[in-house]
Motif scaffolding. Sequence first.
Motif, short mmCIF file in Angstrom:
data_model
loop_
_atom_site.label_atom_id
_atom_site.label_comp_id
_atom_site.label_asym_id
_atom_site.label_seq_id
_atom_site.Cartn_x
_atom_site.Cartn_y
_atom_site.Cartn_z
N GLU A 276 0.85 -1.19 0.00
CA GLU A 276 0.00 0.00 0.00
C GLU A 276 0.89 1.24 0.00
O GLU A 276 1.70 1.42 0.90
CB GLU A 276 -0.90 0.03 1.25
N ARG A 277 0.73 2.07 -1.01
CA ARG A 277 1.56 3.27 -1.09
C ARG A 277 1.00 4.32 -0.13
O ARG A 277 -0.18 4.64 -0.16
CB ARG A 277 1.57 3.80 -2.52
N VAL A 278 1.87 4.86 0.70
CA VAL A 278 1.45 5.88 1.66
C VAL A 278 1.77 7.27 1.12
O VAL A 278 0.95 8.17 1.14
CB VAL A 278 2.14 5.65 3.03
N SER A 279 2.99 7.44 0.59
CA SER A 279 3.36 8.74 0.01
C SER A 279 4.48 8.55 -1.00
O SER A 279 5.23 7.57 -0.96
CB SER A 279 3.80 9.71 1.10
N ASN A 280 4.58 9.53 -1.92
CA ASN A 280 5.61 9.47 -2.97
C ASN A 280 6.91 10.13 -2.57
O ASN A 280 7.99 9.66 -2.95
CB ASN A 280 5.09 10.14 -4.25
N ALA A 281 6.81 11.27 -1.87
CA ALA A 281 8.02 12.02 -1.55
C ALA A 281 7.97 12.49 -0.10
O ALA A 281 7.26 13.43 0.18
CB ALA A 281 8.17 13.23 -2.48
N PRO A 282 8.64 11.83 0.82
CA PRO A 282 9.47 10.63 0.59
C PRO A 282 8.59 9.41 0.34
O PRO A 282 7.45 9.36 0.80
CB PRO A 282 10.24 10.48 1.90
N TYR A 283 9.18 8.44 -0.38
CA TYR A 283 8.41 7.23 -0.67
C TYR A 283 8.19 6.42 0.60
O TYR A 283 9.14 6.06 1.29
CB TYR A 283 9.16 6.38 -1.71
N LYS A 284 6.92 6.20 0.93
CA LYS A 284 6.57 5.36 2.07
C LYS A 284 5.50 4.37 1.65
O LYS A 284 4.60 4.72 0.88
CB LYS A 284 6.04 6.22 3.22
N TRP A 285 5.60 3.18 2.15
CA TRP A 285 4.61 2.14 1.85
C TRP A 285 4.43 1.27 3.08
O TRP A 285 5.26 1.25 3.98
CB TRP A 285 5.06 1.30 0.66
N LYS A 286 3.31 0.58 3.12
CA LYS A 286 3.08 -0.38 4.20
C LYS A 286 2.43 -1.64 3.65
O LYS A 286 1.98 -1.66 2.50
CB LYS A 286 2.22 0.26 5.29
N VAL A 287 2.39 -2.66 4.47
CA VAL A 287 1.81 -3.93 4.04
C VAL A 287 0.30 -3.90 4.25
O VAL A 287 -0.18 -3.51 5.32
CB VAL A 287 2.42 -5.10 4.83
N CYS B 238 2.44 8.95 -14.34
CA CYS B 238 3.08 7.64 -14.49
C CYS B 238 4.50 7.68 -13.90
O CYS B 238 4.92 6.76 -13.20
CB CYS B 238 3.12 7.25 -15.96
N ARG B 239 5.22 8.77 -14.17
CA ARG B 239 6.57 8.92 -13.62
C ARG B 239 6.56 8.88 -12.09
O ARG B 239 7.42 8.26 -11.47
CB ARG B 239 7.19 10.26 -14.04
N GLN B 240 5.58 9.57 -11.52
CA GLN B 240 5.50 9.60 -10.05
C GLN B 240 5.18 8.21 -9.49
O GLN B 240 5.60 7.87 -8.39
CB GLN B 240 4.46 10.62 -9.60
N TYR B 241 4.43 7.46 -10.27
CA TYR B 241 4.13 6.09 -9.84
C TYR B 241 5.37 5.20 -9.95
O TYR B 241 5.70 4.44 -9.03
CB TYR B 241 2.99 5.50 -10.69
N LEU B 242 6.07 5.29 -11.08
CA LEU B 242 7.18 4.37 -11.34
C LEU B 242 8.45 4.67 -10.54
O LEU B 242 9.14 3.74 -10.08
CB LEU B 242 7.54 4.39 -12.84
N ALA B 243 8.77 5.96 -10.39
CA ALA B 243 10.07 6.34 -9.80
C ALA B 243 10.38 5.63 -8.47
O ALA B 243 11.47 5.05 -8.33
CB ALA B 243 10.16 7.85 -9.65
N PRO B 244 9.46 5.63 -7.50
CA PRO B 244 9.81 4.99 -6.21
C PRO B 244 10.08 3.49 -6.33
O PRO B 244 10.85 2.94 -5.55
CB PRO B 244 8.56 5.23 -5.35
N LEU B 245 9.43 2.85 -7.32
CA LEU B 245 9.57 1.40 -7.45
C LEU B 245 10.97 1.00 -7.93
O LEU B 245 11.42 -0.12 -7.72
CB LEU B 245 8.51 0.85 -8.41
N MET B 246 11.64 1.95 -8.61
CA MET B 246 12.98 1.69 -9.14
C MET B 246 14.07 2.15 -8.18
O MET B 246 15.27 1.97 -8.44
CB MET B 246 13.17 2.46 -10.46
#
Lengths: 421, 421
Positions: free
Chosen positions: B339-350, B381-389
């Motif tokens: 689950e994406r929490v934020s893009n900048a900074p990139y944060k995610w949780k399970v 799309c860039r904002q979606y992809l960038a953190p994943l890389m």
Amino acid sequence: MAAKKMNAFYAQSGGVTAVINASACGVIETARKHKDKIGKVYAGRNGIIGALTEDLIDTSKESTKAVAGLRTTPSGAFGSCRFKLKSLEANKREYERLIEVFKAHNIGYFFYNGGGDSADTCYKVSQLSETLGYPVQAIHVPKTVDNDLPITDNCPGFGSVAKYIAVSTLEATFDVRSMCATSTKVFVLEVMGRHAGWIAAAGAMASTKDCELPIVVLFPEVLFDQKKFLAKVNGLVKKFGYCTVVVSEGCHYPDGKFLAEQGTRDAFGHAQLGGAAPVVANMVKDALGYKFHWGVADYLQRAARHIASKSDVDQAYAMGKAAVEFALKGHNSVMPTVERVSNAPYKWKVGMAPLSKVANVEKMMPKNFITADGFGITEKCRQYLAPLMKGEDYPSYKDGLPQYVTLKNVAVPKKLSKFDL
Amino acid sequence: MAAKKMNAFYAQSGGVTAVINASACGVIETARKHKDKIGKVYAGRNGIIGALTEDLIDTSKESTKAVAGLRTTPSGAFGSCRFKLKSLEANKREYERLIEVFKAHNIGYFFYNGGGDSADTCYKVSQLSETLGYPVQAIHVPKTVDNDLPITDNCPGFGSVAKYIAVSTLEATFDVRSMCATSTKVFVLEVMGRHAGWIAAAGAMASTKDCELPIVVLFPEVLFDQKKFLAKVNGLVKKFGYCTVVVSEGCHYPDGKFLAEQGTRDAFGHAQLGGAAPVVANMVKDALGYKFHWGVADYLQRAARHIASKSDVDQAYAMGKAAVEFALKGHNSVMPTVERVSNAPYKWKVGMAPLSKVANVEKMMPKNFITADGFGITEKCRQYLAPLMKGEDYPSYKDGLPQYVTLKNVAVPKKLSKFDL
């Protein structure tokens, strides 16, 4: 040696590599340390064409940081070209133009960064003092992914391709190994090397004593024998359940016909589109029925700075540095070389070769580097290749991407009239 | 939740990735921390086939170091397979066999690591308690380079392929940029993704605000329009001097015909050999006359652990860990998600998704991720992809090669009679 302070010309030639800019970095940084003797370093925009058309780049406009960044940036930062000077007899006009440009921009040093053809061009330039009376010191900086220059132990550019192909072959072979029970059994990877099998040989490095993997190499040096090849693949699939084939683009039949030339035509009668990999993969499928996948690394292999070999980066830089130092010592018509001192630990030093012995000589793989069956590499070959792939030298990253530099490439104001190539 | 201490079954399914073993590592390491509740982790040799044929691997025989090494090893360490269970009605025999094997080896937890088809299999297994009265908790561990699972923000495996394709496109484009004055002007790279263009989209990430590069993407979501495509390429070559085309293997004409299907025949009348890349490259050459090169990344892209994204590795591990934790909490028929929490900074949780909503649902690229002309990606799309890389997570190296582990994969003694697939 140039009596007064002269400018230097530097150009990149032929197919670019992951580390040719590291040589440029070595040339520019070393020249900047000797400002008492070397003025500016002018780079040819798109190689020697930049010299002929007076399209020079003033590298003094680049920051220390940008120049340092060249060490970790693949490709040719000033542009490269495929352009071979004819002989002086055949095209005196081009040599006279070079001298005109050198004179106009006070150029006394000529650093040419390339492979076999470029060494020939550099050799011709190195003779301008004798042939046309213009004093210039020409030093060749070795570069080629093909690893086919003579005298030097190896060529900057090759070690990184070798590493890329070995790592890629290892990874793809692990992939096939995972899938072979119900899916792909044979993976075919096409690699560069039209005349020499050095790059293909690196694929075999993926198999080690600690982790034996079934890898078949198809060298340009070994005439392709379809029956023998299919028997080899079948034997490995029977034993391991899968195998990987690394095929050189230069692999050919006894009559000289490349594997890629299958006489395939599309609906419009155009010649076939594919490379050697799909041909080999389909050959396996047709004869043995195994499911396959194939890949063609193409530019990915020679541009792969992200997985460059540290040995290679260090040597590329050292060749550029040595070229400038040779020039400062008064040398002309030479090329710095890598001299191998020992394998374990790997030690090497900078040597020097006369260009007369480098130009137009192609170094093939020694016969004792290829196994008797023609499909693998010997222990001797492994000992040669291993040090060249050794060490990692990663670029820095931002947001998942390597921070490669793009230079400003500011043009030097022109002083001469236009020249038609 | 299983009342007494039960063993767990873990299997890898479908095409492998650079990080599926990181999920295996997460499952095994987490299970080892709960030895009071989970006995042994048995892995299926070659996926679910290992369960059906009672070909189980005892992961307790692997050292702590070997299991930790899975985190940096690409491919499927236990073997994977392409095998989808039919419905209970269509093949009750297979489900009964699964229960027989589970009973014989005291298996109460089923962890299945795969994509959409596998989620369907896992869903069916999760219903065995209801349908056939055998109590088993089935948790799906998401994995797919195609990034097409629903609910989860992204799929482990995809971020590393995206990074590989972005980096490779960047490097190859720098290469073409160097050579375009006298040589190659168009480079074509074929990437995976038969239905969804996520991987192709990653190629466009090579162009950034700091370094704009001419990249054309051919998505499976956008019907191929040859005239428009050629005009786009021509415009870019006229402006930049060169361009790169990233073509998805799934790119097709309005009538559904894939680009790769050109009706090409070889001398024996066999169907054409090539992929989409050579077709596109030759199309450019025929219409515009530009010199080209092309590459096909194939397995290299999904096996490229050497350039894996740290986000991806972390998430792959977290999914495996969460699967075990979910099981310990008594869950069945679920899949951990990112689950994406934020893009900048990139944060995610399970997060957690019910398998009933995951199985057989394919997530395509949103329309607002593709530019209006159909050849690029939007800022969204860039904002979606960038953190994943984002982030590097290098394996350790020895003599120039990554130290990938090969497990012992010791078989669990069989207790049952043979089962024919």
